[in-house]
Write an enzyme that holds these catalytic residues in place. Structure first.
Site, short mmCIF file in Angstrom:
data_model
loop_
_atom_site.label_atom_id
_atom_site.label_comp_id
_atom_site.label_asym_id
_atom_site.label_seq_id
_atom_site.Cartn_x
_atom_site.Cartn_y
_atom_site.Cartn_z
N LYS A 1 0.86 -1.19 0.00
CA LYS A 1 0.00 0.00 0.00
C LYS A 1 0.89 1.24 0.00
O LYS A 1 1.79 1.37 0.86
CB LYS A 1 -0.87 -0.04 1.26
CG LYS A 1 -2.21 0.63 1.12
CD LYS A 1 -3.02 0.31 2.40
CE LYS A 1 -4.38 0.96 2.40
NZ LYS A 1 -5.04 0.80 3.71
O1 G3P Z 1 -9.49 1.93 4.55
C1 G3P Z 1 -9.04 3.14 5.03
C2 G3P Z 1 -9.64 3.33 6.35
O2 G3P Z 1 -8.95 2.61 7.32
C3 G3P Z 1 -9.81 4.72 6.76
O3 G3P Z 1 -10.98 4.72 7.47
O4 G3P Z 1 -12.58 5.51 9.10
O5 G3P Z 1 -10.14 6.05 9.35
O6 G3P Z 1 -11.50 7.13 7.57
P1 G3P Z 1 -11.32 5.91 8.43
#
Ligand code: G3P
Length: 217
Positions: free
Chosen positions: A83
């Site tokens: 990634k």
């Molecule tokens: O897949 C990316 C994710 O982990 C980010 O999620 O909820 O931190 O915006 P969030």
């Protein structure tokens, strides 16, 4: 739509995997921090559990550093998807790593133009962040639709991995648009099973059944 689980919680991954709900896993530096575990150790455990791609994120900011870290992460297991962030250096790293035959997930995508560049750089997955756009009163789902349209217009094979998913509705909306993959925390995937009318209907059935005085076993 494939389901990836956005977590490094081994028990949660195992529970969903046993149900056939896991086509892959995504992690990021915040998820690793939350796990409190060593990145290589926990990632190896996930890779042993899950057959599909397991995204593990580099932390260098320059392309050479990302490539070196990506190759190091790749040693953990064959199903590692490296990634990298959607920066100019991330795109350079993506091109080099995909040319060498590795799966690459380009993350932190917030615009259709960024997604177009990632596809040109040969990304295996592009990760547009729905929830973080919604947080700014923008429309994260519109971005998924825009990327779908652009990729379909030109036959790009990069898979749209809808990320930063915060609700069960995000899952069905992403599926309706045709995201190839959605990655969500385990709680969101489990919440997809919930419906207030299911609960209500079940309560009514249970109370009527009790009145019959019968048993099935
Ligand atoms: O897949 C990316 C994710 O982990 C980010 O999620 O909820 O931190 O915006 P969030």
């Amino acid at each position: 739509m494939k389901f990836f689980v956005d977590t490094a919680d081994i028990d949660a991954i195992r529970e969903l995997n046993d149900l056939g709900m896991v086509d892959g896993v995504t992690t990021n530096p915040s998820i690793i921090m939350k796990s409190g575990r060593d990145i290589k150790e926990v990632t190896k455990e996930i890779c042993d559990l899950v057959d599909g791609p397991v995204s593990s994120e580099t932390v260098a900011l320059d392309a050479d550093g990302m490539i070196a870290e990506g190759l190091e992460l790749k040693k953990i297991a064959e199903n590692i998807a490296i990634k990298v962030p959607l920066t100019w250096d991330g795109l350079k790293a993506c091109k080099t790593l995909t040319d060498a035959g590795h799966m690459v997930n380009v993350t932190l995508c917030f615009s259709a133009n960024q997604a177009l560049l990632a596809a040109k750089a040969g990304a295996t997955f592009i990760s547009p962040f729905i929830g973080r756009l919604d947080d700014l009163n923008l429309d994260g789902m519109e971005l998924i639709a825009d990327i779908r349209e652009i990729y379909d217009n030109y036959g790009f094979e990069t898979q749209i991995l809808a990320a930063s998913i915060r609700s069960a509705n995000h899952m069905s909306e992403a599926a309706k648009i045709g995201a190839d993959v959605a990655t969500a925390p385990p709680a969101v995937i489990k919440a997809m099973a919930n419906h207030v009318l299911t609960d209500k209907g079940l309560d009514a059935f249970m109370s009527d059944w009790a009145k019959t005085g019968q048993k099935i076993i």
